[in-house]
Write an enzyme that holds these catalytic residues in place. Structure first.
Site, PDB file in Angstrom:
ATOM      1  N   GLN A 124       1.207   4.387 -13.931  1.00  0.00           N
ATOM      2  CA  GLN A 124      -0.131   4.720 -13.484  1.00  0.00           C
ATOM      3  C   GLN A 124      -0.715   5.832 -14.347  1.00  0.00           C
ATOM      4  O   GLN A 124      -0.022   6.792 -14.670  1.00  0.00           O
ATOM      5  CB  GLN A 124      -0.061   5.193 -12.026  1.00  0.00           C
ATOM      6  N   SER A 178       7.884   5.504 -14.180  1.00  0.00           N
ATOM      7  CA  SER A 178       7.511   5.272 -12.777  1.00  0.00           C
ATOM      8  C   SER A 178       7.316   3.776 -12.537  1.00  0.00           C
ATOM      9  O   SER A 178       8.252   2.993 -12.636  1.00  0.00           O
ATOM     10  CB  SER A 178       6.264   6.091 -12.427  1.00  0.00           C
ATOM     11  N   LEU A 179       6.084   3.352 -12.255  1.00  0.00           N
ATOM     12  CA  LEU A 179       5.794   1.938 -12.069  1.00  0.00           C
ATOM     13  C   LEU A 179       6.324   1.075 -13.231  1.00  0.00           C
ATOM     14  O   LEU A 179       6.779  -0.059 -13.039  1.00  0.00           O
ATOM     15  CB  LEU A 179       4.278   1.774 -11.959  1.00  0.00           C
ATOM     16  N   ARG A 194       4.969  -1.641  -2.810  1.00  0.00           N
ATOM     17  CA  ARG A 194       5.060  -0.252  -3.282  1.00  0.00           C
ATOM     18  C   ARG A 194       3.661   0.369  -3.373  1.00  0.00           C
ATOM     19  O   ARG A 194       3.431   1.491  -2.931  1.00  0.00           O
ATOM     20  CB  ARG A 194       5.730  -0.252  -4.667  1.00  0.00           C
ATOM     21  N   HIS A 241       6.757  10.774  -6.051  1.00  0.00           N
ATOM     22  CA  HIS A 241       7.992  11.322  -6.637  1.00  0.00           C
ATOM     23  C   HIS A 241       8.355  12.679  -6.034  1.00  0.00           C
ATOM     24  O   HIS A 241       8.700  13.618  -6.745  1.00  0.00           O
ATOM     25  CB  HIS A 241       7.880  11.393  -8.173  1.00  0.00           C
ATOM     26  N   GLN A 299      13.780   6.120  -6.703  1.00  0.00           N
ATOM     27  CA  GLN A 299      12.694   6.467  -7.614  1.00  0.00           C
ATOM     28  C   GLN A 299      11.450   7.029  -6.928  1.00  0.00           C
ATOM     29  O   GLN A 299      10.782   7.903  -7.450  1.00  0.00           O
ATOM     30  CB  GLN A 299      12.326   5.222  -8.440  1.00  0.00           C
TER      31      GLN A 299
END
Length: 294
Positions: free
Chosen positions: A12, A90-91, A115, A190, A239
């Site tokens: 993102q 991340s993603l 998610r 996170h 994560q």
């Protein structure tokens, strides 16, 4: 000596209006866009073309990036290119896992859809990026302030902190930095504040079968390469609440003998971040059809 290549997938923040639209002229990409629409109930191509920047809304950003990155990775493979390692920010870790054959395109997209919904509805938190700061001072401040953590350790001079608004503001007022940017996100991604969302997500993640990775994956919460499906699933599970250890992933790549890194996806965010940590790596970006054929 053979050149070793890693493919890295952005998360993102890399999305842009119009991304992936040039792929629509390819039948194999069109098939993926159609598949995605039947799973999501909305059109990735439409959202990516929407001029009011719908693509930057978490709910849409995550599935759109995953679809575009997956298609680009498939097209790269079709030209005979194959990475020795993969990692995603991340993603982007989902695109990396898909590329390494851990789960199917559809399973990955179903996970991302859930998610994105869970992360989009996680309110009460905030995130801020800090650029140019004293790391020891920052780490001490975080240690002494409850409800705030290091969310993204991108490189020596760029991090993101995450937590309650009060705690994040406390850090920003204590730690001198060249630049501090409050991020436009719905929650404290996170960080432990995502625990409820992570617990709900785990039930969905547990139901998705993971295969052994065909390409070793360096995970956000643990930069050691692994192909073990149980290990990769456990890391993905941690994560949402864990730190994105991108600085360590960058440092690990040369340790594995990697000398070339290809950022697969829109923008140049990761190449910019990696350049600072590993100036000797050869960096390339593939975010469009034009870049694919160059």
């Amino acid at each position: 000596m053979m050149t070793k290549t890693a493919w890295v997938f952005p998360g993102q923040g890399s999305q842009a209006i119009g991304m992936g639209i040039d792929l629509l002229e390819l039948p194999e990409a069109m098939a993926k866009f159609e598949q995605a629409e039947s799973i999501l109930g909305w059109s990735v191509a439409e959202i990516c073309q929407s001029q009011d920047d719908k693509v930057s809304h978490t709910l849409y950003t995550q599935p759109c990036l995953y679809v575009v990155e997956s298609i680009l990775a498939d097209l790269l493979k079709a030209t005979g290119q194959h990475p020795d390692y993969v990692a995603g920010h991340s993603l982007g870790e989902y695109s990396a896992l898909y590329t390494s054959g851990v789960f199917s395109f559809e399973d990955g997209l179903r996970l991302i859809k859930r998610r994105a919904e869970l992360m989009d509805s996680a309110s009460d938190g905030m995130m801020a990026a800090l650029l140019g700061f004293d790391r020891a001072q920052l780490e001490m401040a975080i240690e002494q302030t409850p409800d705030v953590v290091l969310a993204n350790d991108n490189n020596a001079g760029q991090v993101v902190i995450s937590g309650t608004p009060k705690a994040v503001e406390a850090i920003l007022s204590q730690v001198k930095s060249k630049r501090a940017v409050r991020l436009n996100v719905s929650g404290a991604f996170h960080s432990p504040l995502m625990a409820d969302a992570a617990a709900q997500f785990k039930t969905i993640l547990d139901a998705v079968p993971f295969e052994s990775a065909q390409i070793p994956v360096l995970s956000n919460v643990d930069p050691t390469p692994s192909t073990d499906p149980a290990v990769l699933k456990d890391r993905l599970n941690r994560q949402m609440t864990g730190t994105v250890r991108w600085r360590e992933i960058s440092l690990q790549l040369p340790q594995e003998g990697v000398d070339r890194v290809v950022e697969v996806g829109p923008g140049k965010v990761l190449t910019g971040i990696i350049k600072r940590t590993c100036p000797d790596l050869v960096l390339k970006t593939i975010g469009s059809l034009a870049e694919l054929s160059s």
